[in-house]
Design a protein around this motif. Structure first.
Motif, PDB file in Angstrom:
ATOM      1  N   ASN A 130       0.833  -1.207   0.000  1.00  0.00           N
ATOM      2  CA  ASN A 130       0.000   0.000   0.000  1.00  0.00           C
ATOM      3  C   ASN A 130       0.870   1.261   0.000  1.00  0.00           C
ATOM      4  O   ASN A 130       0.579   2.238  -0.696  1.00  0.00           O
ATOM      5  CB  ASN A 130      -0.913   0.015   1.228  1.00  0.00           C
ATOM      6  CG  ASN A 130      -2.020  -1.010   1.155  1.00  0.00           C
ATOM      7  OD1 ASN A 130      -2.386  -1.488   0.081  1.00  0.00           O
ATOM      8  ND2 ASN A 130      -2.579  -1.364   2.307  1.00  0.00           N
ATOM      9  N   PHE A 131       1.940   1.227   0.804  1.00  0.00           N
ATOM     10  CA  PHE A 131       2.870   2.357   0.867  1.00  0.00           C
ATOM     11  C   PHE A 131       3.481   2.624  -0.502  1.00  0.00           C
ATOM     12  O   PHE A 131       3.570   3.776  -0.954  1.00  0.00           O
ATOM     13  CB  PHE A 131       3.951   2.059   1.909  1.00  0.00           C
ATOM     14  CG  PHE A 131       4.975   3.145   2.084  1.00  0.00           C
ATOM     15  CD1 PHE A 131       4.603   4.429   2.442  1.00  0.00           C
ATOM     16  CD2 PHE A 131       6.327   2.870   1.903  1.00  0.00           C
ATOM     17  CE1 PHE A 131       5.554   5.438   2.631  1.00  0.00           C
ATOM     18  CE2 PHE A 131       7.286   3.853   2.094  1.00  0.00           C
ATOM     19  CZ  PHE A 131       6.898   5.141   2.445  1.00  0.00           C
ATOM     20  N   LYS A 132       3.882   1.555  -1.179  1.00  0.00           N
ATOM     21  CA  LYS A 132       4.461   1.697  -2.514  1.00  0.00           C
ATOM     22  C   LYS A 132       3.460   2.326  -3.482  1.00  0.00           C
ATOM     23  O   LYS A 132       3.806   3.237  -4.253  1.00  0.00           O
ATOM     24  CB  LYS A 132       4.904   0.328  -3.040  1.00  0.00           C
ATOM     25  CG  LYS A 132       5.454   0.358  -4.461  1.00  0.00           C
ATOM     26  CD  LYS A 132       5.881  -1.026  -4.926  1.00  0.00           C
ATOM     27  CE  LYS A 132       6.404  -0.984  -6.357  1.00  0.00           C
ATOM     28  NZ  LYS A 132       6.856  -2.337  -6.815  1.00  0.00           N
ATOM     29  N   THR A 133       2.220   1.846  -3.439  1.00  0.00           N
ATOM     30  CA  THR A 133       1.188   2.374  -4.342  1.00  0.00           C
ATOM     31  C   THR A 133       0.923   3.850  -4.065  1.00  0.00           C
ATOM     32  O   THR A 133       0.869   4.679  -4.988  1.00  0.00           O
ATOM     33  CB  THR A 133      -0.112   1.570  -4.185  1.00  0.00           C
ATOM     34  OG1 THR A 133       0.141   0.194  -4.494  1.00  0.00           O
ATOM     35  CG2 THR A 133      -1.197   2.103  -5.103  1.00  0.00           C
ATOM     36  N   ILE A 134       0.770   4.195  -2.803  1.00  0.00           N
ATOM     37  CA  ILE A 134       0.492   5.582  -2.428  1.00  0.00           C
ATOM     38  C   ILE A 134       1.650   6.486  -2.832  1.00  0.00           C
ATOM     39  O   ILE A 134       1.455   7.585  -3.371  1.00  0.00           O
ATOM     40  CB  ILE A 134       0.204   5.670  -0.918  1.00  0.00           C
ATOM     41  CG1 ILE A 134      -1.156   5.021  -0.609  1.00  0.00           C
ATOM     42  CG2 ILE A 134       0.231   7.120  -0.434  1.00  0.00           C
ATOM     43  CD1 ILE A 134      -1.405   4.789   0.864  1.00  0.00           C
ATOM     44  N   LEU A 135       2.868   6.012  -2.597  1.00  0.00           N
ATOM     45  CA  LEU A 135       4.046   6.823  -2.919  1.00  0.00           C
ATOM     46  C   LEU A 135       4.189   7.042  -4.425  1.00  0.00           C
ATOM     47  O   LEU A 135       4.776   8.041  -4.863  1.00  0.00           O
ATOM     48  CB  LEU A 135       5.293   6.148  -2.356  1.00  0.00           C
ATOM     49  CG  LEU A 135       6.539   7.015  -2.135  1.00  0.00           C
ATOM     50  CD1 LEU A 135       6.213   8.215  -1.263  1.00  0.00           C
ATOM     51  CD2 LEU A 135       7.640   6.183  -1.505  1.00  0.00           C
ATOM     52  N   SER A 136       3.623   6.149  -5.221  1.00  0.00           N
ATOM     53  CA  SER A 136       3.703   6.305  -6.681  1.00  0.00           C
ATOM     54  C   SER A 136       2.917   7.519  -7.169  1.00  0.00           C
ATOM     55  O   SER A 136       3.103   7.971  -8.301  1.00  0.00           O
ATOM     56  CB  SER A 136       3.200   5.034  -7.374  1.00  0.00           C
ATOM     57  OG  SER A 136       1.792   4.890  -7.253  1.00  0.00           O
ATOM     58  N   TYR A 137       2.043   8.051  -6.335  1.00  0.00           N
ATOM     59  CA  TYR A 137       1.255   9.229  -6.699  1.00  0.00           C
ATOM     60  C   TYR A 137       1.861  10.531  -6.150  1.00  0.00           C
ATOM     61  O   TYR A 137       1.261  11.602  -6.293  1.00  0.00           O
ATOM     62  CB  TYR A 137      -0.175   9.089  -6.163  1.00  0.00           C
ATOM     63  CG  TYR A 137      -0.995   8.051  -6.894  1.00  0.00           C
ATOM     64  CD1 TYR A 137      -1.623   8.354  -8.104  1.00  0.00           C
ATOM     65  CD2 TYR A 137      -1.148   6.760  -6.380  1.00  0.00           C
ATOM     66  CE1 TYR A 137      -2.390   7.407  -8.777  1.00  0.00           C
ATOM     67  CE2 TYR A 137      -1.903   5.809  -7.049  1.00  0.00           C
ATOM     68  CZ  TYR A 137      -2.516   6.137  -8.244  1.00  0.00           C
ATOM     69  OH  TYR A 137      -3.265   5.192  -8.911  1.00  0.00           O
ATOM     70  N   ALA A 138       3.009  10.436  -5.522  1.00  0.00           N
ATOM     71  CA  ALA A 138       3.615  11.617  -4.905  1.00  0.00           C
ATOM     72  C   ALA A 138       4.250  12.527  -5.953  1.00  0.00           C
ATOM     73  O   ALA A 138       4.762  12.074  -6.982  1.00  0.00           O
ATOM     74  CB  ALA A 138       4.671  11.190  -3.899  1.00  0.00           C
ATOM     75  N   GLY A 139       4.222  13.824  -5.662  1.00  0.00           N
ATOM     76  CA  GLY A 139       4.894  14.802  -6.504  1.00  0.00           C
ATOM     77  C   GLY A 139       6.379  14.833  -6.212  1.00  0.00           C
ATOM     78  O   GLY A 139       6.916  14.008  -5.460  1.00  0.00           O
ATOM     79  N   SER A 140       7.065  15.784  -6.776  1.00  0.00           N
ATOM     80  CA  SER A 140       8.502  15.930  -6.541  1.00  0.00           C
ATOM     81  C   SER A 140       8.749  16.273  -5.074  1.00  0.00           C
ATOM     82  O   SER A 140       8.065  17.143  -4.517  1.00  0.00           O
ATOM     83  CB  SER A 140       9.080  17.041  -7.419  1.00  0.00           C
ATOM     84  OG  SER A 140       8.907  16.729  -8.792  1.00  0.00           O
ATOM     85  N   PRO A 141       9.718  15.608  -4.418  1.00  0.00           N
ATOM     86  CA  PRO A 141      10.001  15.904  -3.012  1.00  0.00           C
ATOM     87  C   PRO A 141      10.399  17.365  -2.822  1.00  0.00           C
ATOM     88  O   PRO A 141      11.232  17.892  -3.561  1.00  0.00           O
ATOM     89  CB  PRO A 141      11.160  14.965  -2.678  1.00  0.00           C
ATOM     90  CG  PRO A 141      11.072  13.863  -3.679  1.00  0.00           C
ATOM     91  CD  PRO A 141      10.559  14.513  -4.936  1.00  0.00           C
ATOM     92  N   GLN A 142       9.794  18.003  -1.828  1.00  0.00           N
ATOM     93  CA  GLN A 142      10.129  19.374  -1.474  1.00  0.00           C
ATOM     94  C   GLN A 142      11.220  19.374  -0.403  1.00  0.00           C
ATOM     95  O   GLN A 142      11.568  18.336   0.147  1.00  0.00           O
ATOM     96  CB  GLN A 142       8.879  20.107  -0.981  1.00  0.00           C
ATOM     97  CG  GLN A 142       7.728  20.109  -1.979  1.00  0.00           C
ATOM     98  CD  GLN A 142       8.067  20.818  -3.275  1.00  0.00           C
ATOM     99  OE1 GLN A 142       8.312  22.018  -3.296  1.00  0.00           O
ATOM    100  NE2 GLN A 142       8.102  20.059  -4.372  1.00  0.00           N
TER     101      GLN A 142
END
Length: 428
Positions: A244-256
């Motif tokens: 689930n963490f992997k899937t959610i992180l795949s939708y993240a924008g560029s790290p600030q």
């Protein structure tokens, strides 16, 4: 990136130790000069909007109540206090402690306790009758073999989902997602609109995200069991949570660069969601000179992070009394302000947190903070990983390293193996 960070820490450590050595020399060479001797060095990482305002409010109370002491602000910038803790460790190893330092109540302090760096504060709890005004569940969770080593000044909630109502509406989303599965569905809907589904900051914010995903995927009892002596990090439920963490992180924008610019993406309508602690409320809500000056329920809104409704993932900023503090009396005077109703009611509304005390003036805690107080009084409890409640520094660092590698390779099996090893070698 890691090399650059460690180099910066090394330079900062050298500079800080030089300053500390100079400060120590001043005290010794003053011939008993009272002005230098009565300086109280308060070490924290409160430099950002909201938190710096709260510290200033407590500092003013301290100055009024203790005219013979001079407050010295030794705050070190950096979200979550990672850099501050690195510098603090160097000071303690060099036997140059500040008079008092900020730490997260819970397992984070265990290393300092085991190495004999902290005085127990039971005498202060007895004098101020703090066991009567702090919730018993808090006393239980911060006690170490019957001893108390810190004074909590607040309670923060880690598992908060911040979102932009307008961005959700344009994506056809009606309200905050209640489960991890709903969250993934909503992230996909936002992605199709061209907005950033999930904003993230620097590496520590990913550990912060992981703890909410673990809690939301496993449930409260199974999550809490991960921090016991018989914990099983290798089971299939943990595997599913990490997927689930992997899937959610795949939708993240560029790290600030840190949590503030990531949160700002939500407030500005560039991103839909951000999972961050409730200190974000002060940043969102406070006037522009100390925050973004945004309006609740319009520019931003909140809910428990997906799957965690009914559970309060807590952390607490607290202050300690180091052994060998140059100004022990001044440190105790500061601890009394931090523990007091007046100090906590001055600090917390500005910081975006709720008081550790049960007798606080509830009229001061409005909007999000009113909701937070209600949740704290009724929810189950789970402790934060990133913010020092359930994992000592050695364990937390191993988890941070594992998440950093996972950010690069996205290999769930390797991440789980690393987390199993981290638990085995935690020394906790």
């Amino acid at each position: 990136m890691r090399r650059r960070f460690m180099a910066a820490v090394a330079v900062s450590v050298a500079g800080l130790l030089t300053l500390s050595a100079c400060g120590g020399g001043d005290k010794k060479e003053s011939g008993g000069g009272q002005a230098a001797q009565k300086k109280v060095e308060v070490f924290s990482w409160w430099t950002g909007p909201g938190e710096a305002d709260g510290l200033k409010a407590m500092r003013e109370i301290f100055a009024k109540q203790n005219p013979d002491f001079e407050f010295f602000d030794a705050a070190v910038a950096g979200g979550s206090g990672d850099q501050a803790r690195a510098l603090l460790s160097s000071k303690l190893q060099a036997n140059q402690p500040p008079d008092t330092f900020q730490g997260h109540a819970g397992a984070e302090l265990q290393g300092y306790i085991k190495s004999g760096k902290l005085e127990a504060l039971n005498f202060l709890y007895d004098e101020l009758k703090l066991k009567e005004v702090f919730p018993q569940q808090l006393i239980d969770q911060i006690s170490v073999q019957g001893q108390l080593y810190s004074v909590p000044v607040n309670i923060h909630r880690s598992n908060v989902l911040w979102f932009n109502p307008s961005v959700l509406k344009k994506a056809g989303i009606d309200g905050a997602p209640k489960t991890v599965e709903e969250f993934v569905t909503d992230l996909e809907k936002v992605k199709k609109t061209g907005k950033i589904p999930l904003s993230i900051g620097s590496q520590w914010t990913l550990v912060h995200l992981l703890e909410s995903v673990l809690l939301g995927s496993l449930g409260t009892d199974a999550y809490n069991a991960l921090w016991t002596a018989n914990a099983d990090w290798s089971n299939a439920n943990v595997t599913k949570a990490l997927e689930n963490f992997k899937t959610i992180l795949s939708y993240a924008g560029s790290p600030q660069d840190d949590w503030q610019p990531a949160a700002k993406q939500v407030a500005d309508g560039e991103a839909a969601f951000n999972i961050m602690g409730d200190w974000a409320y002060g940043y969102f809500h406070n006037p522009p000179e100390g925050g973004l000056g945004k309006e609740s329920h319009k520019d931003f809104d909140w809910a428990a992070s997906p799957g965690t409704d009914g559970t309060f993932m807590w952390l607490s900023d607290s202050f300690t009394l180091p052994k060998g503090a140059p100004n022990r009396d001044g440190a105790i005077a500061w601890l009394k302000v931090a523990a007091s109703k007046e100090g906590q009611d001055a600090f917390n509304p500005l910081k975006g947190s709720i008081p550790a005390r049960k007798d606080a003036d509830q009229s001061l805690y409005k909007d999000y903070l009113s909701w937070d107080l209600e949740q704290w009084a009724s929810d189950k409890l789970a402790g934060s990983i990133q913010h020092g409640v359930v994992a000592n520094d050695q364990w937390r660092q191993a988890i941070t390293d594992a998440v950093g590698l996972f950010q690069q390779d996205k290999d769930v099996a390797k991440l789980q193996q690393a987390l199993v090893a981290a638990a085995k070698n935690s020394g906790q």
